[in-house]
Design an enzyme around this catalytic site. Sequence first.
Site, PDB file in Angstrom:
ATOM      1  N   HIS A   1      -0.404   5.927   6.714  1.00  0.00           N
ATOM      2  CA  HIS A   1      -0.173   6.594   5.004  1.00  0.00           C
ATOM      3  C   HIS A   1       0.439   7.394   4.150  1.00  0.00           C
ATOM      4  CE1 HIS A   1      -2.123   2.025   5.392  1.00  0.00           C
ATOM      5  NE2 HIS A   1      -1.293   1.958   3.985  1.00  0.00           N
TER       6      HIS A   1
ATOM      7  N   SER B   1       0.471  -1.162  -0.171  1.00  0.00           N
ATOM      8  CA  SER B   1      -0.257   0.161   0.280  1.00  0.00           C
ATOM      9  C   SER B   1       0.792   1.037  -0.259  1.00  0.00           C
ATOM     10  CB  SER B   1      -1.208  -0.113   1.086  1.00  0.00           C
ATOM     11  OG  SER B   1      -0.347  -0.561   2.249  1.00  0.00           O
TER      12      SER B   1
END
Length: 298
Positions: A275, A50
Amino acid sequence: MKKVLGLGAASLTLAVSAVAGGAAAAGGAVSAGGAAARWEGERYVALGDSFTAGPLIPKQHGTPAGCMRSDRNYPSLVAARVKARLTDVSCSGAKTTDMTASQRTPLGVNPPQLNAVTADTSLVTVGIGGNDIGFGEISIGCGLASATNPLGAPCTARYGTTIDQRIKETTPKVAAVLNGIRTRAPQAKVLVVGYLRLVPERPGCWPVVPIAQGDLAFLDGVERRLNAMLAEQAKASGATFVDAYEGGLGHDMCAASDRKWVEGIVLTSPAAPIHPNAAGMREVADRVVKALNASRDV
């Protein structure tokens, strides 16, 4: 990583609700320079988890939808700058095992990523390993532990040196992935991309980023050792390591919203929690392009 870096189904739903309707800007500060001439029209394959895919950064695209790839992730930005033909098979939640086996996501199945690497591939980037050591699980565990001891080091006490063993066990798996790339595309330029810095060593920003003060250095050390292992494996295989961590202090999860490259639990721009955001992807793309410009292949 399955729960944080890879996103579980429950956290995915919450995160989508938090950032629905957002927009991210594209761009980049580093000129493609000689890389544009070298890679124009060449086939470029992006592999990874990711931190490569860019979950929830607009606009999400590609199949399966469960991989949550952004058209503003660093592979997309790099491909646009150097004018390469991109095949992006990165997928949120991916481990090294998903390079050679199909990966099930909440919304479809991603084929083995290495299937995309063929003899006509000229350029490969790969960002993998974080899910193998369970960094998502570690981050969640540390966050929960901080609620009872925000000034202490409950996560350090919980995990101790077990993470070093996980990194040791992941090392040959990363080596196997790089060997698999070489076998499939012997002439390809291969870049191993490290992970952006997540936290400062001190003083932190609890509870906005729920990590106890005494655990910040522990988590930062885990990330440093993971990146060091990736750099070592890149060198051993003849690949180029792209250091995404260096210079990340002040752009981590505790940074101001207009400076951070990685989102925390409380989102300040469209991206998944813990993230890279769009700015982080642009920064990594800059570093990849810089590495290509410095390459002898250019």
